[in-house]
Design an enzyme around this catalytic site. Structure first.
Site, short mmCIF file in Angstrom:
data_model
loop_
_atom_site.label_atom_id
_atom_site.label_comp_id
_atom_site.label_asym_id
_atom_site.label_seq_id
_atom_site.Cartn_x
_atom_site.Cartn_y
_atom_site.Cartn_z
N ASP A 267 -8.42 19.08 -13.77
CA ASP A 267 -8.73 17.74 -14.27
C ASP A 267 -8.47 17.75 -15.77
OD1 ASP A 267 -9.89 15.41 -15.26
OD2 ASP A 267 -11.61 15.48 -13.92
N LYS B 108 -9.33 6.73 -18.82
CA LYS B 108 -9.70 7.25 -20.13
C LYS B 108 -8.50 7.22 -21.10
CE LYS B 108 -13.61 8.07 -17.99
NZ LYS B 108 -13.31 8.02 -16.55
N ARG C 290 0.83 -1.21 0.00
CA ARG C 290 0.00 0.00 0.00
C ARG C 290 0.86 1.26 0.00
NH1 ARG C 290 -1.15 2.01 4.59
NH2 ARG C 290 -1.47 -0.01 5.62
N TYR D 3 -17.71 16.67 -14.58
CA TYR D 3 -18.11 15.27 -14.62
C TYR D 3 -19.12 15.03 -13.50
CZ TYR D 3 -17.64 10.33 -13.30
OH TYR D 3 -17.89 9.05 -12.92
#
Length: 399
Positions: free
Chosen positions: A189, A214, A64, A116
């Site tokens: 973004d 994306k 992690r 978004y």
């Protein structure tokens, strides 16, 4: 080895500096870092790493907190945005959540009004319940940007181009306004364009954020997010939260995105040319009311897009003449385009934001913005453009 200069290309957008594709293929990929000398970085699936003594490790201790495969990807991603530090997360919204957890009760966020749907939902339904103030502002209006700043403003959140209306925000101007007040972090973004077509850090932003799902991955088979920054203090805060909150991606997914970056430059050029050809076709069709594509001269921020980007991607929207019935008939008639959410893959997708990706945006806000039942969003893929145009033509004939 890598050069940086800014000129204009034949289409009026900025010319791509030399070296981008070279960085995508080589940064972080040195074979010498592996005992095997593997040219393709291996996938390290181990969750824990041997230490030479208590608290004495060779850079990795627990999966992690850090992983060799993830480290390779983060270094490569940072280089593509001309950044010093890269971080990856389990999703784009995971990256956004990490940014929000930098804040505390009483802080204020200035966010773009056209975002978004998942980001809008997170800010409205999560950040507000944490006692964080949020104002949604049209960031293309610099007067409104000036007026939105409060003494407790700590974060600016913008998308450009916006989702799904493709408004282009002046990153440099908004960043300069925000930075007049110390302590404000400006986040962009950049999912719609990728680091190939726009590099917000060069324009004054503090952090660039991605849904790697994306274009950066580009194959519709990974969900992941990322952030890149040059600010070491911001990086340390985000790095701590990445580990403390555990919003980390799997090593296998990191391997896949690292692989995909090798063809990012090639893919984005095809997305760019295909979408512009389709935009020009759509704006001549009698069943299309208006086309939203920053590469068209009709776009209200076309000149700004040419000044701050290297072109436009495969994402575009258009208003079909009519309402829900007409748009539904069109979408159901498509054969090459697939009716599905998401974007940025090699395949072409089409969707209706009002009932799909942006259904969680309050109706009154959708109405103000113009996210109507006639607004169709396309993610133009890598197919032969003539086949895509033929598909749109036959589907529009059924409206």
């Amino acid at each position: 080895m890598y050069f940086k200069y800014f000129t204009t290309s034949d289409d009026g957008f900025l010319s791509q500096p030399k070296g981008f594709a070279t960085k995508a293929i080589h940064v972080g990929q040195d074979a010498e870092q592996w005992n095997s000398m593997a040219v393709v970085p291996p996938i390290s699936m181990s969750t824990t790493f041997k230490q030479s003594g208590p608290g004495q490790h060779a850079g990795f201790e627990y999966g992690r907190s850090g992983n060799p495969t993830r480290d390779v990807l983060e270094r490569c991603l940072a280089s593509l945005d001309n950044g010093r530090f890269g971080l990856t997360f389990s999703s784009g919204l995971g990256a956004t959540t990490t940014i929000i957890t930098m804040l505390q009760n009483g802080d204020h966020i200035v966010a773009g009004d056209d975002l978004y749907g998942g980001t809008n939902r997170l800010l409205r339904n999560v950040a507000l319940k944490m006692g964080i103030e949020v104002d949604f502002v049209d960031l293309t209006n610099l007067q409104l940007v000036e007026q939105a700043i409060k003494p407790n403003t700590k974060l600016f959140w913008m998308e450009t181009p916006t989702n799904p209306l493709l408004k282009v925000v002046d990153i440099r101007a908004v960043s300069e306004i925000a930075h007049k007040q110390p302590g404000i972090v400006v986040v962009v973004d950049n999912t719609f364009l990728s680091s190939y077509l726009q590099r917000p850090l060069d324009l004054g932003a503090d952090v660039v954020m991605y849904s790697l799902t994306k274009y950066m991955n580009g194959h519709s088979d990974v969900i992941m997010g990322a952030m890149v920054t040059n600010d070491e203090q911001v990086y340390e805060r985000l790095k701590f939260l990445q580990n403390a909150a555990g919003i980390v991606p799997s090593p296998f997914d990191c391997y896949l995105v690292n692989r995909s970056l090798k063809t990012l430059a090639l893919r984005m050029e095809r997305h760019k040319s295909n979408s512009l050809a389709i935009a020009k076709f759509l704006q001549t069709h009698p069943n299309v009311e208006r086309v939203l594509h920053p590469g068209l001269e009709s776009h209200p921020q076309h000149e700004l897009a040419k000044r701050q980007t290297y072109g436009h991607s495969g994402i575009m929207s258009f208003y079909i003449r009519g309402g829900l019935e007409e748009s539904s008939n069109f979408l159901k008639a498509l054969q090459v385009f697939t009716l599905a959410e998401s974007l940025g893959g090699y395949e072409s997708l089409a969707e209706l934001p009002s009932v799909m990706t942006h259904a969680s945006v309050p109706l009154e806000q959708r109405q103000v913005l113009g996210i109507t039942d006639g607004l169709v969003r396309l993610s133009v893929g890598l197919e032969d453009v003539d086949d895509l145009i033929a598909d749109l033509k036959q589907a529009l004939a059924k409206v």
